[in-house]
Design a protein around this motif. Structure first.
Motif, PDB file in Angstrom:
ATOM      1  N   LEU A  88      -4.223 -10.629   3.214  1.00 41.13           N
ATOM      2  CA  LEU A  88      -3.684  -9.545   2.400  1.00 41.13           C
ATOM      3  C   LEU A  88      -2.209  -9.783   2.099  1.00 41.13           C
ATOM      4  O   LEU A  88      -1.441 -10.231   2.962  1.00 41.13           O
ATOM      5  CB  LEU A  88      -3.844  -8.212   3.117  1.00 41.13           C
ATOM      6  CG  LEU A  88      -5.281  -7.720   3.320  1.00 41.13           C
ATOM      7  CD1 LEU A  88      -5.283  -6.399   4.096  1.00 41.13           C
ATOM      8  CD2 LEU A  88      -6.002  -7.553   1.991  1.00 41.13           C
ATOM      9  N   VAL A  89      -1.822  -9.458   0.860  1.00 43.24           N
ATOM     10  CA  VAL A  89      -0.433  -9.526   0.407  1.00 43.24           C
ATOM     11  C   VAL A  89      -0.078  -8.141  -0.113  1.00 43.24           C
ATOM     12  O   VAL A  89      -0.702  -7.656  -1.065  1.00 43.24           O
ATOM     13  CB  VAL A  89      -0.254 -10.578  -0.706  1.00 43.24           C
ATOM     14  CG1 VAL A  89       1.191 -10.597  -1.208  1.00 43.24           C
ATOM     15  CG2 VAL A  89      -0.681 -11.964  -0.227  1.00 43.24           C
ATOM     16  N   ILE A  90       0.904  -7.485   0.519  1.00 42.44           N
ATOM     17  CA  ILE A  90       1.211  -6.088   0.211  1.00 42.44           C
ATOM     18  C   ILE A  90       2.720  -5.902   0.198  1.00 42.44           C
ATOM     19  O   ILE A  90       3.438  -6.516   0.994  1.00 42.44           O
ATOM     20  CB  ILE A  90       0.587  -5.146   1.259  1.00 42.44           C
ATOM     21  CG1 ILE A  90      -0.919  -5.421   1.422  1.00 42.44           C
ATOM     22  CG2 ILE A  90       0.815  -3.687   0.907  1.00 42.44           C
ATOM     23  CD1 ILE A  90      -1.562  -4.629   2.557  1.00 42.44           C
ATOM     24  N   HIS A  91       3.217  -5.043  -0.685  1.00 42.54           N
ATOM     25  CA  HIS A  91       4.630  -4.710  -0.712  1.00 42.54           C
ATOM     26  C   HIS A  91       4.854  -3.472   0.148  1.00 42.54           C
ATOM     27  O   HIS A  91       4.240  -2.430  -0.083  1.00 42.54           O
ATOM     28  CB  HIS A  91       5.082  -4.438  -2.152  1.00 42.54           C
ATOM     29  CG  HIS A  91       6.566  -4.529  -2.341  1.00 42.54           C
ATOM     30  ND1 HIS A  91       7.243  -5.729  -2.293  1.00 42.54           N
ATOM     31  CD2 HIS A  91       7.503  -3.581  -2.581  1.00 42.54           C
ATOM     32  CE1 HIS A  91       8.525  -5.520  -2.497  1.00 42.54           C
ATOM     33  NE2 HIS A  91       8.711  -4.216  -2.664  1.00 42.54           N
ATOM     34  N   ASN A  92       5.727  -3.597   1.156  1.00 41.97           N
ATOM     35  CA  ASN A  92       5.910  -2.547   2.168  1.00 41.97           C
ATOM     36  C   ASN A  92       4.584  -2.305   2.867  1.00 41.97           C
ATOM     37  O   ASN A  92       4.007  -1.208   2.840  1.00 41.97           O
ATOM     38  CB  ASN A  92       6.446  -1.258   1.539  1.00 41.97           C
ATOM     39  CG  ASN A  92       6.886  -0.249   2.585  1.00 41.97           C
ATOM     40  OD1 ASN A  92       7.135  -0.597   3.733  1.00 41.97           O
ATOM     41  ND2 ASN A  92       6.977   1.013   2.185  1.00 41.97           N
ATOM     42  N   ALA A  93       4.101  -3.346   3.525  1.00 43.66           N
ATOM     43  CA  ALA A  93       2.740  -3.377   4.058  1.00 43.66           C
ATOM     44  C   ALA A  93       2.458  -2.269   5.063  1.00 43.66           C
ATOM     45  O   ALA A  93       1.324  -1.777   5.151  1.00 43.66           O
ATOM     46  CB  ALA A  93       2.471  -4.739   4.698  1.00 43.66           C
ATOM     47  N   ALA A  94       3.452  -1.855   5.833  1.00 46.03           N
ATOM     48  CA  ALA A  94       3.209  -0.840   6.862  1.00 46.03           C
ATOM     49  C   ALA A  94       2.637   0.442   6.260  1.00 46.03           C
ATOM     50  O   ALA A  94       1.803   1.119   6.886  1.00 46.03           O
ATOM     51  CB  ALA A  94       4.503  -0.546   7.621  1.00 46.03           C
TER      52      ALA A  94
END
Length: 241
Positions: A88-94
């Protein structure tokens, strides 16, 4: 083996998963070796609770619009099948991972394994390392890298995932167009015929640029080095002028 990644974004009823806010939209884009494949996943979800005014102002998804959408449990299998073993690649993953894990937990015994943040590429962390002391939200990164985000009049999970995929590629260094990492026709479209031709691997030795006088002087110098000199092997292999 190709590196498969899933660029993911979500929209929610509010900002606090621990307080009961829910997912209302999931958007994903598939990358193979950091190149978009054109495959995506997109679902709206009935959160079974009202959307907060603050969240509504961000994404514009109303309670009435979401009322007839499937529940999270009903889209889970399709979501997991699309993601597979992809990273997975996420911006602001938290934020997104917190909401996904909260939805998983509501399923009880049927819940999949919780997502570990350590297994996720957080593009916000990448951006902060690459551009310290600068704005690193998605709009700021689009402006920095010249990425068109004009479709982003409201936040939408699939649109944001598509934009984030472009940002992620730039954070990694941008498209490779001169290292033989793209098909020739794609390289030509990206860089122009002259640049692509220069990048093609040679199939024959290049013609020597030495003049006859320079070749003779070099041969005379090598002759002074003695019979065991390694340069004797190379003087015999020089291509013709």
């Amino acid at each position: 083996m190709a590196i498969r990644e899933i660029v993911l974004d979500t929209e929610t009823t509010g900002i606090d998963a621990k307080a009961g806010d829910r997912l209302i939209e999931i958007g994903c884009v598939e990358l193979l070796d950091h190149v978009p494949t054109g495959r995506d996943f997109h679902r709206y979800i009935n959160p079974q609770r009202p959307v907060s005014e603050g969240a509504l102002a961000v994404h514009g998804l109303t309670d009435a619009f979401l009322a007839d959408k499937p529940l999270f449990a009903d889209v889970l299998d399709d979501f997991l099948a699309f993601c597979g073993e992809g990273r997975l690649v996420i911006h602001n993953a938290a934020f997104d991972v917190g909401f996904l894990n909260a939805e998983f937990a509501r399923l009880g015994a049927a819940a999949p394994r919780a997502i570990d943040l350590a297994d996720v590429v957080d593009t916000l962390h990448l951006a902060r390392r690459k551009h310290p002391n600068a704005a690193n939200n998605l709009d700021a990164l689009c402006a920095r890298y010249g990425i068109d985000n004009s479709r982003r009049t409201k936040h939408g999970a699939l649109v944001d995932a598509e934009i984030l995929a472009s940002v992620y590629i730039e954070l990694l260094g941008g498209k490779q167009t001169s290292l033989g990492l793209m098909p020739a026709e794609e390289e030509e479209a990206a860089s122009g015929p002259g640049e692509v031709a220069a990048a093609v691997q040679r199939t024959a030795a290049a013609r020597s640029r030495l003049s006859p006088a320079e070749r003779a002087a070099h041969a005379a110098f090598v002759a002074t080095l003695g019979g065991a000199a390694v340069w004797r092997e190379y003087i015999e292999e020089l291509p013709p002028s």
